[in-house]
Design a protein around this motif. Structure first.
Motif, short mmCIF file in Angstrom:
data_model
loop_
_atom_site.label_atom_id
_atom_site.label_comp_id
_atom_site.label_asym_id
_atom_site.label_seq_id
_atom_site.Cartn_x
_atom_site.Cartn_y
_atom_site.Cartn_z
N MET A 174 -102.05 -59.99 -81.11
CA MET A 174 -102.50 -59.66 -82.46
C MET A 174 -102.04 -58.25 -82.83
SD MET A 174 -106.38 -59.58 -83.97
CE MET A 174 -106.71 -59.03 -85.63
N VAL A 175 -101.43 -58.10 -83.98
CA VAL A 175 -100.97 -56.80 -84.44
C VAL A 175 -102.15 -56.00 -84.97
CG1 VAL A 175 -99.47 -55.60 -86.06
CG2 VAL A 175 -98.70 -57.74 -85.01
N THR A 176 -102.25 -54.75 -84.55
CA THR A 176 -103.31 -53.87 -85.01
C THR A 176 -102.75 -52.76 -85.87
OG1 THR A 176 -103.14 -52.38 -83.11
CG2 THR A 176 -104.58 -54.32 -82.87
N HIS A 177 -103.65 -52.02 -86.51
CA HIS A 177 -103.19 -50.88 -87.31
C HIS A 177 -102.50 -49.83 -86.43
CE1 HIS A 177 -105.76 -52.57 -90.46
NE2 HIS A 177 -105.11 -51.79 -91.30
N ASP A 178 -103.00 -49.64 -85.21
CA ASP A 178 -102.38 -48.66 -84.31
C ASP A 178 -100.96 -49.07 -83.94
OD1 ASP A 178 -104.63 -47.10 -84.35
OD2 ASP A 178 -105.45 -47.88 -82.46
N THR A 179 -100.77 -50.37 -83.69
CA THR A 179 -99.43 -50.87 -83.36
C THR A 179 -98.48 -50.66 -84.53
OG1 THR A 179 -100.44 -52.58 -81.98
CG2 THR A 179 -98.13 -52.87 -82.57
N LEU A 180 -98.97 -50.97 -85.72
CA LEU A 180 -98.14 -50.83 -86.92
C LEU A 180 -97.81 -49.37 -87.18
CD1 LEU A 180 -96.99 -52.96 -88.78
CD2 LEU A 180 -98.90 -52.58 -90.34
N TYR A 181 -98.79 -48.51 -86.95
CA TYR A 181 -98.57 -47.07 -87.12
C TYR A 181 -97.48 -46.59 -86.17
CZ TYR A 181 -99.49 -42.05 -87.35
OH TYR A 181 -99.36 -40.69 -87.50
N GLU A 182 -97.52 -47.04 -84.92
CA GLU A 182 -96.51 -46.64 -83.94
C GLU A 182 -95.12 -47.13 -84.37
OE1 GLU A 182 -95.38 -47.24 -79.21
OE2 GLU A 182 -97.31 -47.95 -79.99
N LEU A 183 -95.06 -48.35 -84.89
CA LEU A 183 -93.77 -48.89 -85.33
C LEU A 183 -93.13 -48.02 -86.39
CD1 LEU A 183 -91.63 -51.18 -85.62
CD2 LEU A 183 -93.18 -52.21 -87.32
N TYR A 184 -93.90 -47.68 -87.43
CA TYR A 184 -93.31 -46.95 -88.55
C TYR A 184 -93.17 -45.46 -88.26
CZ TYR A 184 -93.14 -51.01 -91.54
OH TYR A 184 -92.80 -52.23 -92.08
N GLU A 185 -93.89 -44.93 -87.26
CA GLU A 185 -93.73 -43.54 -86.88
C GLU A 185 -92.58 -43.34 -85.90
OE1 GLU A 185 -95.40 -40.39 -87.53
OE2 GLU A 185 -95.71 -41.60 -89.34
N SER A 186 -92.35 -44.31 -85.03
CA SER A 186 -91.43 -44.11 -83.91
C SER A 186 -90.04 -44.69 -84.13
CB SER A 186 -92.03 -44.72 -82.63
OG SER A 186 -93.29 -44.15 -82.35
N TYR A 187 -89.89 -45.53 -85.14
CA TYR A 187 -88.61 -46.19 -85.35
C TYR A 187 -88.14 -45.97 -86.79
CZ TYR A 187 -89.62 -48.37 -80.91
OH TYR A 187 -89.91 -48.57 -79.59
N ASP A 188 -86.83 -45.91 -86.93
CA ASP A 188 -86.22 -45.68 -88.26
C ASP A 188 -86.20 -47.01 -89.02
OD1 ASP A 188 -84.86 -44.87 -90.46
OD2 ASP A 188 -82.98 -44.37 -89.42
N THR A 189 -87.35 -47.40 -89.52
CA THR A 189 -87.46 -48.70 -90.20
C THR A 189 -86.70 -48.70 -91.53
OG1 THR A 189 -89.57 -48.00 -91.18
CG2 THR A 189 -89.67 -49.25 -89.12
N ASP A 190 -86.54 -47.53 -92.14
CA ASP A 190 -85.76 -47.48 -93.39
C ASP A 190 -84.34 -47.97 -93.15
OD1 ASP A 190 -87.92 -46.51 -94.78
OD2 ASP A 190 -87.29 -44.42 -94.70
#
Length: 424
Positions: free
Chosen positions: A1-17
């Motif tokens: 299950m995806v959590t807010h913490d997981t999502l935060y790590e994704l967008y903070e740690s990876y160049d999603t743009d």
């Protein structure tokens, strides 16, 4: 299950743009017979796969998060996660208005943006049926649907068109159920009233209306559209006048129909009185119509309560709709977008709908309210929608998008579906 913490790590740690930019390029680059372009596309696709693989290998839900990162902005992703947590199931059908929702005369040259069309294609590929729900004629909406979405999607059996605000349903690929003329089920006296109004609407119109408006080529509804640019001051002035004119035609047609059904059906009063009372009836029912009549100086100083029961029974079955600087229309309250959507869902085999409903007008609000009453979906609207629609949307999930930006909500719902599916 995806959590807010997981999502935060994704967008903070990876160049999603950059991931989204590569995905957009790969998806939307038009086909070209060029070796150089093809090689460039291959390099971009390889780089996209490399960046997605980094995300896949870093998280337990890596496949889901890689897909979300490639299509949704940070804000869209967090909104999607909240929606998934709140509703607990994915959207399994799209119910979409067209004018001023998917496309906007003010912001997109009245064309559905390419990005929106692409997201709709992705939903189709994921097996989500699409119901186009519009006040337009079938031929108009079918034409741009084929042009924008492609003949293969339109004729796939997973798309239906509810046209003329619910008077008919067109679902290619469903045999005898492909086209359903819902207005044929109405009583003959009601159909006769519409035929009466349609037969007189242009021939008896004042010269300025006859030259400044045209009759939309509907199968059933009677709709006057301006010959000026929609939303312009000239269009507003003409549609305001057209509203009062249609109300008077309707009053005359109802009077003649009731008089024809028996000596006691009509109360004997002349049509001029009934015109005023008919205006009062619809003004009492719709504050927007009242404002137009007041602004035009034609709001009647009479009481709609003076109408006979026979007249009220008929008028309560007929809808008069006003779309500012866009259209004035007479339709059936028994045939609205809700009725059309329900029939479309039956044809498409959607037995337990959880829909995304997007729209901007009163006719769309009825579908939104039906969804709310049945816990059957999520609603969204552009920020220039009618006040009643915005109030309803803001009281639910607050999915309001900027003019011409329907893709933003569609991308959010696509991400929501990813989260909902991984949580099942």
């Amino acid at each position: 299950m995806v959590t807010h913490d997981t999502l935060y790590e994704l967008y903070e740690s990876y160049d999603t743009d950059s991931v989204r930019a590569y995905q957009t390029f790969v998806d939307l680059l038009p086909p070209m017979d060029s070796r150089v372009v093809l090689e460039y596309w291959d390099r971009a696709n390889a780089e996209l796969d490399r960046r997605k693989e980094r995300i896949r290998s870093a998280f337990d839900e890596g496949e889901t998060l890689a897909g979300v990162a490639a299509t949704a902005t940070r804000d869209q992703a967090f909104t999607a996660l909240d929606l998934s947590t709140s509703h607990g199931r994915p959207v399994n059908v799209l119910v979409l208005d067209v004018d001023e929702t998917l496309r906007s005369a003010g912001g997109t040259d009245n064309e559905i943006p390419r990005e929106t069309l692409h997201v709709l294609t992705r939903f189709h590929e994921a097996g989500v049926p699409i119901v186009i729900c519009t006040g337009q004629t079938l031929e108009n909406v079918k034409g741009f649907a084929i042009q924008g979405l492609g003949s293969e999607l339109v004729h796939s059996g997973d798309l239906a068109i509810v046209y003329e605000s619910g008077t008919g349903v067109f679902a290619p690929g469903h045999g005898a159920e492909t086209k359903q003329l819902l207005y044929e089920a109405l009583d003959e006296p009601i159909r006769a009233i519409f035929e009466d109004v349609r037969g007189r609407v242009l021939t008896e119109a004042p010269a300025d209306l006859r030259r400044g408006c045209h009759l939309q080529g509907n199968e059933f509804n009677v709709t006057l559209k301006p010959n000026y640019e929609i939303g312009s001051p000239d269009a507003r002035e003409l549609i305001d006048e057209a509203l009062g004119y249609l109300l008077d035609l309707l009053a005359d047609a109802v009077y003649r129909q009731l008089s024809a059904t028996g000596p006691d059906a009509a109360d004997g009063r002349g049509a001029p009185d009934l015109r005023q009372q008919t205006r009062a009836f619809y003004a009492d029912a719709d504050p927007e119509i009242r404002r137009v009549l007041e602004r035009d100086g034609t709001y009647p100083g009479t009481d709609a309560g003076e109408l006979s029961d026979d007249h009220v029974d008929v008028l309560e079955r007929i809808d008069v709709a006003y779309y500012e600087a866009d259209a004035a229309e007479i339709g059936s309250l028994e045939l609205n977008k809700v009725v059309g959507v329900q029939r479309a869902l039956d044809v498409l085999g959607v037995t337990d709908p959880f829909a995304l409903v997007m729209g901007d007008s009163k006719s769309d609000l009825r579908v939104m309210e039906w969804v709310a009453e049945n816990s059957a979906g999520i609603v969204a609207a552009p920020n220039h929608a009618s006040t009643a629609v915005l109030d309803h949307v803001l009281s639910t999930d607050e999915l309001v998008f900027d003019r011409g930006k329907s893709a933003d909500v569609l991308q959010t719902i696509a991400a929501m579906n990813e989260f909902a599916l991984v949580s099942e």
